[in-house]
Enzyme design. Structure first.
Site, PDB file in Angstrom:
ATOM      1  N   HIS A 206      50.684  30.245  45.723  1.00  0.00           N
ATOM      2  CA  HIS A 206      49.789  30.295  44.561  1.00  0.00           C
ATOM      3  C   HIS A 206      48.844  29.106  44.605  1.00  0.00           C
ATOM      4  O   HIS A 206      49.257  27.982  44.872  1.00  0.00           O
ATOM      5  CB  HIS A 206      50.615  30.235  43.268  1.00  0.00           C
TER       6      HIS A 206
ATOM      7  N   ASP B  44      52.531  36.431  28.810  1.00  0.00           N
ATOM      8  CA  ASP B  44      51.628  35.332  29.183  1.00  0.00           C
ATOM      9  C   ASP B  44      50.186  35.698  28.877  1.00  0.00           C
ATOM     10  O   ASP B  44      49.413  34.873  28.399  1.00  0.00           O
ATOM     11  CB  ASP B  44      51.776  34.987  30.674  1.00  0.00           C
TER      12      ASP B  44
ATOM     13  N   ARG C  29      45.977  30.713  23.417  1.00  0.00           N
ATOM     14  CA  ARG C  29      45.811  29.287  23.783  1.00  0.00           C
ATOM     15  C   ARG C  29      44.344  28.967  24.037  1.00  0.00           C
ATOM     16  O   ARG C  29      43.851  27.894  23.693  1.00  0.00           O
ATOM     17  CB  ARG C  29      46.631  28.970  25.034  1.00  0.00           C
TER      18      ARG C  29
ATOM     19  N   SER D 198      53.243  29.503  32.079  1.00  0.00           N
ATOM     20  CA  SER D 198      52.257  30.556  32.306  1.00  0.00           C
ATOM     21  C   SER D 198      52.159  30.888  33.801  1.00  0.00           C
ATOM     22  O   SER D 198      52.291  32.047  34.216  1.00  0.00           O
ATOM     23  CB  SER D 198      50.906  30.079  31.761  1.00  0.00           C
TER      24      SER D 198
ATOM     25  N   LYS E 283      54.334  34.278  36.132  1.00  0.00           N
ATOM     26  CA  LYS E 283      53.693  35.287  36.985  1.00  0.00           C
ATOM     27  C   LYS E 283      54.262  35.220  38.401  1.00  0.00           C
ATOM     28  O   LYS E 283      54.419  36.237  39.073  1.00  0.00           O
ATOM     29  CB  LYS E 283      52.175  35.090  36.972  1.00  0.00           C
TER      30      LYS E 283
HETATM   31  N1  URA Z   1      46.349  29.153  34.914  1.00  0.00           N
HETATM   32  C1  URA Z   1      47.281  29.957  34.333  1.00  0.00           C
HETATM   33  O1  URA Z   1      47.611  31.019  34.864  1.00  0.00           O
HETATM   34  N2  URA Z   1      47.829  29.551  33.171  1.00  0.00           N
HETATM   35  C2  URA Z   1      47.507  28.392  32.565  1.00  0.00           C
HETATM   36  O2  URA Z   1      48.058  28.088  31.524  1.00  0.00           O
HETATM   37  C3  URA Z   1      46.544  27.583  33.161  1.00  0.00           C
HETATM   38  C4  URA Z   1      45.982  27.985  34.352  1.00  0.00           C
END
Ligand code: URA
Length: 434
Positions: free
Chosen positions: A82, A161, A168, A183, A187
């Site tokens: 990632h 999320d 957010r 977050s 994923k």
């Molecule tokens: N990228 C994400 O997927 N989540 C966040 O909270 C910040 C950056």
């Protein structure tokens, strides 16, 4: 249980129980708890933080709010990567085939670009025929045959999320380490791989602007990933400048292909790719970094990684013949060059400004539904540290829909600082956190 009491508890800086975390995450996702109660809770988390146990549990609950990719058929060699997002970041196109050619399984869900950063799916779709929308059966079958498959994440990956992030974003609660970690990692957990390598970028084009902030995020993600049963490693890399020499979808695919064919490569891009691939191979095969590095280098130099790339693209419907002639593959209707307006060293770049320049040409999206021009982008003809003479071309701009490049030239020029003295060189890989 009452959401009022959970908000009150977190406002007082106390640790939430697993049941309380489950209550508020699931309650928000299924619409039972309104925005106006989750917003102050998120703010209380921003201010008072979360313990590692709370963050790990919140990550797990968010991952389990949707589908978890079942990669159990592939054993323990599944590995994911990632990136926290950058400009010119084509590393997945290079790393995934290297790692898959060495017996690891990369069955990866990927995303699209938004704003100044690009997305792997968009880049792959610049190859005629490549399919990013696969059924679960197709995904598993391709991953089994090729050890490599990259497709779209679909709508049901960590839906909690998605909803929390949207809230957010409008309540000034994005900048919180436990919220960012849960977050991103939710994923990744939903992606299903046993080992995860994170590329945490820092610098003007990155989410984390300073090395200290990147280190805090990387350390926390590694810790939370381990607490949820994953093999973890994070590499902190430099995103003060775009990665490699191209920005834009077809251009980045061409750069990745040239590197895999051992034809042409940018030193920084090659170093980042080798470092990430080494971590992935080492974690998923349980071998030392030195052993993994030797394997990675030989996969590249022998052409094995490129063969795997061709096999992968073909299996996902892509027409490899369009990559026979990379000049034709990257051709565009409108091409212009920007020249240096004085002599000097390129001392500093604003990577996000350069990413926005590419977006203005049509290479990226300002909002989610914008169409992308695959041919649009920028070739950097001069990099940080290079000395340029007045009138020397420093960047080439191309597009097939935007005819007037002058606003882009201005934006790009504003992203560069020229000086009389040579700038100190900076590392491309800062550190690795395991
Ligand atoms: N990228 C994400 O997927 N989540 C966040 O909270 C910040 C950056």
């Amino acid at each position: 249980m009452r959401i009022y009491d959970i908000i009150d508890k977190k406002r007082n800086g106390l640790e939430l129980t697993d049941a309380e975390i489950e209550f508020f995450v699931n309650g928000f996702q299924n619409g039972k708890i309104p925005d106006y109660q989750i917003s102050p809770l998120l703010m209380a988390i921003c201010i008072n933080g979360m313990t590692d146990r709370e963050t790990a549990y919140m990550t797990k609950v968010m991952a389990e709010s949707g589908e978890i990719n079942d990669l159990s058929a592939f054993g323990d060699t599944t590995v994911d990567k990632h990136s926290t997002g950058g400009v010119g970041d084509k590393t997945t196109l290079i790393i995934a085939p290297i790692v898959a050619s060495l017996g690891c399984t990369v069955a990866k869900l990927s995303g699209r670009g938004l704003g100044h950063t690009g997305g792997t799916l968009d880049k792959l779709e610049s190859i005629k025929g490549y399919r990013t929308n696969l059924s679960a059966e197709e995904f598993t079958e391709i991953a089994k045959k090729c050890s490599l498959c990259v497709c779209g994440a679909g709508g049901n990956i960590a839906p909690a999320d998605k909803k929390l992030y949207a809230l957010r974003d409008v309540t000034a609660t994005v900048q919180s380490i436990p919220l960012i970690v849960s977050s991103i990692m939710s994923k990744k957990l939903a992606g299903g791989a046993k080992s995860i390598v994170l590329d945490v970028k820092t610098g003007s084009g990155a989410f984390m602007k300073t090395l200290d902030d990147a280190r805090v995020l990387a350390t926390s993600m590694v810790k939370i990933g381990k607490l949820t049963g994953k093999n973890m490693s994070a590499v902190i890399t430099n995103m003060a400048h775009p990665l490699g020499y191209t920005i834009g979808n077809a251009l980045e695919v061409a750069e990745a292909v040239a590197l895999l064919r051992n034809q042409k490569s940018d030193d920084g891009l090659l170093t980042v790719c080798k470092t990430l691939a080494t971590e992935m191979v080492s974690l998923s095969k349980g071998i030392t970094q030195d052993e993994a590095k030797t394997l990675v280098e030989s996969a590249l130099s022998s052409g094995k990684a490129y063969q795997k790339f061709a096999e992968w693209i073909t299996m996902q419907g892509g027409d490899m013949s369009v990559l026979d002639d990379l000049t034709a593959f990257t051709s565009a209707k409108y091409v212009t060059e920007l020249v240096a307006d004085c002599d000097g060293y390129i001392a500093k770049t604003d990577a996000s400004g350069m990413g926005i320049s590419a977006m203005m040409l049509g290479a990226g999206r300002d909002s989610k539904d914008d169409e992308i021009d695959m041919s649009a982008g920028i070739i950097q003809l001069a990099h940080v540290g290079d000395y340029v003479k007045k009138g020397q071309p420093i960047a080439r701009f191309q597009s097939s829909t935007v005819a007037d490049h002058s606003p882009v030239h201005n934006r790009y020029r504003d992203s560069l600082t020229l000086t009389d003295t040579k700038p100190q060189s900076e590392p491309i890989v800062y550190e690795i956190i395991r």
